[in-house]
Design an enzyme around this catalytic site. Structure first.
Site, mmCIF file in Angstrom:
data_model
loop_
_atom_site.group_PDB
_atom_site.id
_atom_site.type_symbol
_atom_site.label_atom_id
_atom_site.label_comp_id
_atom_site.label_asym_id
_atom_site.label_seq_id
_atom_site.Cartn_x
_atom_site.Cartn_y
_atom_site.Cartn_z
ATOM 1 N N ASP A 53 0.867 -1.181 0.000
ATOM 2 C CA ASP A 53 0.000 0.000 0.000
ATOM 3 C C ASP A 53 0.903 1.229 0.000
ATOM 4 O OD1 ASP A 53 -1.696 2.096 0.501
ATOM 5 O OD2 ASP A 53 -2.652 1.195 2.253
ATOM 6 N N TYR A 143 -8.045 16.167 -9.371
ATOM 7 C CA TYR A 143 -7.023 15.342 -10.027
ATOM 8 C C TYR A 143 -5.966 16.233 -10.684
ATOM 9 C CZ TYR A 143 -5.241 11.958 -13.528
ATOM 10 O OH TYR A 143 -4.463 11.157 -14.326
#
Ligand code: NAD
Ligand code: SER
Length: 319
Positions: A53, A143
């Protein structure tokens, strides 16, 4: 001795193809695929896989240092459409992983980093036609803001800490080996599945929305060419413009109809229209061409032909 490479976010649209190309070049055992998924994706089983992760900074640091990783390709991110639905998490994922990797390079644990940027760094006030490398950049999506901030930090780490980080502003990417991960340009992949199934396609962008796109093989080749170039050729340490193929939903539908004359497209723009309207219609990539010799291979017809020949509708049930 070959470099040891870690690809983070390897199970996604780009990673599944990038890992295979890197393994062909560097040797299967030298390219480690990693993702959040417990199981290694089927197509990547020809080499090592580890569940990691990127938000677990300590785990990431200890893995990279203990395994003697030399290069990282950091692909884990939330894409534009998904990011708009979860801005806080998008900012966290898109920025924290980048700092973890930049810091490892600053401390000389890594020799080279690839981190992708996007056409989303541009915004509504950017000139839309043949958008230059350097121009007004006022992104209006979470984004795009994360990609623009990421570019600034990459350049900062290069200038101040001599970090060898390289980046491309990818256009929308089109491929058939895995499904796209929640972007505004995903329509240009979705359309092929519906055409192949014999269905009509309801497009979430309006018919004349022009966006820069690129066939995945070109994008992977660009990535590897950039990373394999001598460091002194890489003059831009934020991210390079790449042009690809600009087309509208109406134009790609017309190209598909040359092979599938019964194919029909309808238009039902949703929240992604506003995102698309904020992005350029075409890109000037002359600096990538001048600095490291970039030239794309696929045009619209070539891309559509290869997609129709290869798209596998069973992916839809797996995805
Ligand atoms: P994708 O969504 O298909 O894949 C991302 C992968 O990252 C997924 O497999 C996901 O499981 C993994 N991931 C998510 N969170 C993670 C975490 N915390 N730790 C580790 N892995 C995690 O995305 P993609 O299309 O392959 O894009 C990769 C990169 O390229 C992104 O940075 C994206 O912004 C950029 N990019 C993509 C496009 C495009 O059209 N695909 C265009 C421009 C830029
Ligand atoms: N394809 C990406 C998106 O639509 C562009 O970065 O989010």
């Amino acid at each position: 001795m070959s470099s040891k490479i870690l690809v983070i976010g390897a199970g996604g649209q780009i990673g599944t193809e990038l890992v295979l190309s890197l393994r062909k070049l560097k040797g299967d055992q030298n390219v480690i695929a990693s993702d959040l998924k417990d199981e290694c994706p089927e197509s990547l089983k020809n080499g090592p896989y580890v569940k990691l992760d990127v938000l677990d900074r300590e785990m990431m640091r200890s893995y990279i240092i203990s395994e003697g990783i030399d290069e990282v390709y950091l692909l884990a991110a939330l894409l534009s459409a998904t990011a708009e639905k979860n801005p806080d998490f998008a900012w966290k994922l898109n920025m924290e992983g980048l700092f973890t990797i930049l810091d490892l390079a600053k401390e000389k644990h890594l020799k080279k980093i690839f981190w992708p940027s996007s056409i989303a760094v541009f915004g509504p006030s950017t000139p839309k036609v043949n958008t230059p490398q350097r121009t007004i950049m006022e992104p209006s999506t979470v984004y795009g803001i994360s990609k623009q901030a990421g570019e600034r930090w990459c350049e900062y780490y290069h200038n101040n800490f001599d970090v060898d980080v390289r980046s491309i502003r990818y256009p929308g990417l089109i491929s058939y080996t895995s499904l796209p991960g929640g972007g505004t340009t995903d329509y240009a992949v979705d359309i092929f599945y519906q055409a192949q199934l014999g269905n009509s396609y309801s497009c979430f962008l309006s018919e004349n929305t022009s966006l820069p796109m690129m066939y995945m093989e070109d994008a992977i080749r660009a990535t590897i060419e950039l990373m394999e170039s001598d460091a002194d050729k890489i003059k831009i340490r934020s991210a390079y413009n790449l042009a690809g193929i600009s087309f509208t939903p109406a134009e790609i539908a017309a190209e598909i109809q040359k092979s599938k004359p019964d194919f029909q497209i309808t238009y039902a723009p949703d929240f992604r229209q506003k995102i698309a309207d904020s992005w350029p219609g075409s890109i000037d990539d002359s600096e990538a061409n001048a600095d490291w010799g970039w030239k794309e291979k696929y045009d619209l017809q070539g891309m559509v032909d290869i997609m129709l020949q290869n798209i596998d509708i069973f992916l839809l049930s797996e995805g």
